[in-house]
Design an enzyme around this catalytic site. Sequence first.
Site, mmCIF file in Angstrom:
data_model
loop_
_atom_site.group_PDB
_atom_site.id
_atom_site.type_symbol
_atom_site.label_atom_id
_atom_site.label_comp_id
_atom_site.label_asym_id
_atom_site.label_seq_id
_atom_site.Cartn_x
_atom_site.Cartn_y
_atom_site.Cartn_z
ATOM 1 N N TYR A 168 0.859 -1.178 0.116
ATOM 2 C CA TYR A 168 -0.086 0.005 0.265
ATOM 3 C C TYR A 168 0.989 1.183 0.017
ATOM 4 O O TYR A 168 1.410 1.647 1.324
ATOM 5 C CB TYR A 168 -0.992 0.031 1.205
ATOM 6 N N LYS B 294 -0.964 -8.322 -2.603
ATOM 7 C CA LYS B 294 -2.424 -7.635 -2.330
ATOM 8 C C LYS B 294 -2.332 -6.343 -2.776
ATOM 9 O O LYS B 294 -1.503 -5.667 -1.836
ATOM 10 C CB LYS B 294 -2.904 -8.191 -1.010
#
Lengths: 306, 306, 306, 306, 306
Positions: free
Chosen positions: C175, C207
């Site tokens: 992220y 992810k």
Amino acid sequence: MPKIAQAPLGMSAESTHRWTENYRLTTQDSGRLFLMAGDQKVEHLNDDFIGGRVATDDADPEHLFRIASEAPVGCFATQMGLIARYGMDYSDTPYLPKLNSKTHLIPTAQRDPVSLQWQSMTQIRDFVRHSGLKVIGVGYTIYPGSEFEPTMLSEAARLIRDAPAMGLLAVIWAYPRGQAVGTREQDAHLIAGAAGLAACLGADFVKINPPLNTAGAMDGTLLGEAVAAAGRTQVICAGGSETGAPEFLQRLHEQIHVGGTQGCATGRNVHQRNQPDAIRFCKAIHAIVVHNQSVDEALKLLSPNT
Amino acid sequence: MPKIAQAPLGMSAESTHRWTENYRLTTQDSGRLFLMAGDQKVEHLNDDFIGGRVATDDADPEHLFRIASEAPVGCFATQMGLIARYGMDYSDTPYLPKLNSKTHLIPTAQRDPVSLQWQSMTQIRDFVRHSGLKVIGVGYTIYPGSEFEPTMLSEAARLIRDAPAMGLLAVIWAYPRGQAVGTREQDAHLIAGAAGLAACLGADFVKINPPLNTAGAMDGTLLGEAVAAAGRTQVICAGGSETGAPEFLQRLHEQIHVGGTQGCATGRNVHQRNQPDAIRFCKAIHAIVVHNQSVDEALKLLSPNT
Amino acid sequence: MPKIAQAPLGMSAESTHRWTENYRLTTQDSGRLFLMAGDQKVEHLNDDFIGGRVATDDADPEHLFRIASEAPVGCFATQMGLIARYGMDYSDTPYLPKLNSKTHLIPTAQRDPVSLQWQSMTQIRDFVRHSGLKVIGVGYTIYPGSEFEPTMLSEAARLIRDAPAMGLLAVIWAYPRGQAVGTREQDAHLIAGAAGLAACLGADFVKINPPLNTAGAMDGTLLGEAVAAAGRTQVICAGGSETGAPEFLQRLHEQIHVGGTQGCATGRNVHQRNQPDAIRFCKAIHAIVVHNQSVDEALKLLSPNT
Amino acid sequence: MPKIAQAPLGMSAESTHRWTENYRLTTQDSGRLFLMAGDQKVEHLNDDFIGGRVATDDADPEHLFRIASEAPVGCFATQMGLIARYGMDYSDTPYLPKLNSKTHLIPTAQRDPVSLQWQSMTQIRDFVRHSGLKVIGVGYTIYPGSEFEPTMLSEAARLIRDAPAMGLLAVIWAYPRGQAVGTREQDAHLIAGAAGLAACLGADFVKINPPLNTAGAMDGTLLGEAVAAAGRTQVICAGGSETGAPEFLQRLHEQIHVGGTQGCATGRNVHQRNQPDAIRFCKAIHAIVVHNQSVDEALKLLSPNT
Amino acid sequence: MPKIAQAPLGMSAESTHRWTENYRLTTQDSGRLFLMAGDQKVEHLNDDFIGGRVATDDADPEHLFRIASEAPVGCFATQMGLIARYGMDYSDTPYLPKLNSKTHLIPTAQRDPVSLQWQSMTQIRDFVRHSGLKVIGVGYTIYPGSEFEPTMLSEAARLIRDAPAMGLLAVIWAYPRGQAVGTREQDAHLIAGAAGLAACLGADFVKINPPLNTAGAMDGTLLGEAVAAAGRTQVICAGGSETGAPEFLQRLHEQIHVGGTQGCATGRNVHQRNQPDAIRFCKAIHAIVVHNQSVDEALKLLSPNT
């Protein structure tokens, strides 16, 4: 009815056996824990041990050991240095070394709180072996929301995985604190988050401050969120500053029977009394926590004639 | 009467035996400790060793070893580097390596104090084995209230658990200091907290600065809180800057007999005198600390004809 | 068609065999991963588990385990503490311990995000051996652009090299975040960079948050850059906050069939539903991810009568 | 007369023997040390090796090795990387790896100086064993007064205890520096403190900058305080920037015979000359340091016809 | 003529043999190195791999491996994660794992650059053993002048001593950068300092940015200072951003034959071309670097008909 915990996964059969023995010993076969908290000589320096209504007995650290030895506490949590110095004379007490501690000298306004691990788990293991004491677990404080949260979570997670491998329980003191937390330290939702965090770390018990309602008063119903969030990790409430016995016992009973907590961690409310009073007070706590008695039954134990 | 300490728990029978031997040696079977403090060459650089009323003898570090060798001190505390360089010629002295030290160059206004461990305990153990010297323990300074407190408490706690495993005593220098402490460095209540903190770390002896009353003067009665808070950890007072002998001995006697301390840690008051004077001064201190004599008896030992 | 990954290089034949078994197990022989993400009890404390439209089931951490056990998820990612506490009752679930986690209490405006490794890989290995659970891999979050990026990249790289040596997969949560990233957190090009970074670290799966177009909406075509940049590391998208089922499944189908992702990581969208709904929802996800079915086919599985 | 040092305590008989051999080799049986300092390629990057009056020979690092090999230096101090690259062709030179180094790019006004250890002592030991070179000791720079002083003192203390265990000497470069030191870097009293600090660390030799008087000039009498403060640790002066030979040798003679130093550490004054001049200059230094000759005798060695 | 390097000192006979094999392999027996640099997926995230004139082939990381496999590069430098994922299909390529990397998200104005070691050398050794790949060395970037310089120099020095013990070469990327460097990043004198610093660390090759003259243009004569300063450590120049082939090859020829460099490190100029073009371009570089051919001869290899 109290929940009886299962040993966590990930240890050898022998360690599982030792963990279970320690769990039964410290919960006195009740599944509930009466933890006598005696780490304030670092956390609050000498502020809790002298002055005001504090009994003069409390000036001497041995006061803590005398109480823990004669009163029906589940374990006595304090720093290793004291255990190593007094344990030979109080060898029947179940001990829980508190592995990190800090003083209260630096205010949060100056810097967010940080408390680092003192002894390594290898040192704890060697101490247990050589001392022969009943060391049933270890304790560690985390401050969620502190800028030093990452270091404390990492230390906590590692020692919590090492503890069961040595047959020891792990108790986490979880106090949201820091610039980012501000005045929300006793907010019920935030405390529930801290309790859930302790469960994710793998704590067997998590000690929280009881949440306050908007009027600033304790309310047992507010504990439900935390108890649920902690899941199989069992919640115990900190006792806080000295309080009158009836009010204290009433709150404790409410925490357990309304809030669903599995015990309590009491420090100043015990050791700031003189020795006979402290022991009687412990017996009353024990009646509620371990014997599931009523407040009235517990209050009877406070009488000097008991 | 002096208290005779028991060995702390958590070590093997052999280590317990060695700890006890070291304790008896350094307290000269009295239970009280006369620690000659000689760590100022780092802590104050050369400020304490030259100029003003300082004897010219003091410019040479060997002066410290000559005094420690000929005077009846319980142990001589200094940095490992000096012990390794002079110990072969002064092999009867009991030594206490000071494991951390810092200079005084950075003022607290610039940054809170921090002093990190120099040698590992493994290095100390190897030194003891190879040197054959009488190393009776180790020393470490903590600054409660410093922003670096967590690191120092962690280092101290770990070495204090390793020390007895090697049969060594642990002496903690405990000085509240830092932005959060401000001018309260010699406040009796805060010093008592620091003494209790050292007990929680597991120190055998804690060296504190004697608290001052509101008039800025030493007052033996103010020591009582610290001595009580330290429990079985024994309190010794730092000597401070150079003082006239009668006043110094009077204060020392008061610390012990009014305050309840178990000895003293004296540095500048000893080594800033020339060798014969320093040795006589040590004999006077020894008379009070170890032989439990009066100030008058001690003062007689200061005469050059003694 | 889904890509079937090869085991990474650098491990023994036995470890390669175990990695391949774990890969087949977690992708259900499809090459695609349906990761049930349950690390929010730390990442968001209790915010995701109570209040608003959240099912009351979700207040109890066991809810997560019940779903993971009965629904066809590829693995259940959560913190070790919970796995150790509930795994004995849910021993058929493939687990992915999330090795670092932080709370959301400190806003990026106060300090860039940092999340440190909790357990050592040695502790994970011991846990796997003693627990007998199906631990198929480990997870770790990096925040590219944070001032703490160097520490997290170093921790991630090391554990990713240790994981295959133990036969475990490595999943990276990537992220972009921090003062230097500002509002670009879901920029397609930056997210593609983060996916490529995870590939360079050696992640088996990465992810990411699905990139948003300039109108702030998800657009499967924007995923192409990330999927290409990740190369043989397979991309899965985070599910984000709770969404209506049809919209969720449509987006998932688009991510896979337009964007080229190899699965999904879904948390709140699953566990904020009550148990029967959550299990049905997982079956719908499973149909799309693992059985390569259409959205319509998947939607049929949501009916309570199925 | 030069002092002949004894081996420090705390090592095995074999290590003591090796230390003594190394000490005799590097002091050329004189008790005095002529250390050729060649660490400037890091400390000053290329500033000292090109431009102005610097001989063109100096652009090539091999120049340093050619001088050290053909001139009668006691040891050549430089970084391990260079020793590993040139040592095979200059295997008779006694080497002293400089274990920490930093560039001069960051001014003290931006941040206090910090220089961290490069190689571990285990790596040094392995290098010595495999290379067969005459590695006689190790060097390390400390900056007393820097905010990073604690880390450097800790690194220095640890390697100094490891060095004799490997038969190696330890040389400390001690330069007070930092915001707290300000303009006092060459103050005689402060430098004496730094020399004493190095003694407390256990250095065999301490390299200091010669103190300056209030007029900013070197004055041998000012060295007395440092030489006394260092005790059995022997003081050598840094040579500083390039100087005319007669003035340099006069200052060196004064440092030794007035100030009481036990040698010198010379870098730029040697290697900024062309090879023949540098070798002759080293012979002149050697005459004063090792052969205890006069400045006039030394100056004769500078003639190309010698 | 190219210099043929000797193995550095300090390793076993077996390691020396392996180092020599690796050196011959990567320099293709020429003493010069054509390093294909492919670490930009972290250093520049996806910026170098998509958009503008970048070939669409470059969006897939496998493009790098295809080129490295089919083109005559001396080694392909990239992160371990990619090597572990693609190496099984490109097992003839000599690899150089880049051990540290950072993103470019944080501008120097926000914070000085810092890039920390990803894998331990033990992990690299295990990877080499298990993978069977031709790993010929390791790479590490230092930023002299950054406030984090001390940590990077320490990491670099340690891995550079470990590398030859495993038979591996060490290549240092040396880029002066940080607040203290400002706009001088490509100053010839500062770059020469950085090259000399890499030599002191013990690098076999140092990759620098070619210095620019005051007009901002590359000038081969400016390289002389760096090549001299690096001594036996061999200098290779970074290729920089994409450039037309004739200009690129002319500059490369000048760097080698005027500047005295021993090869080049080329990344974007290679992989931003489509596969056939990239391979032809590599052949042209190879002609100049390894076969010592002229620019005209090299240019002929760029024709699609070659």
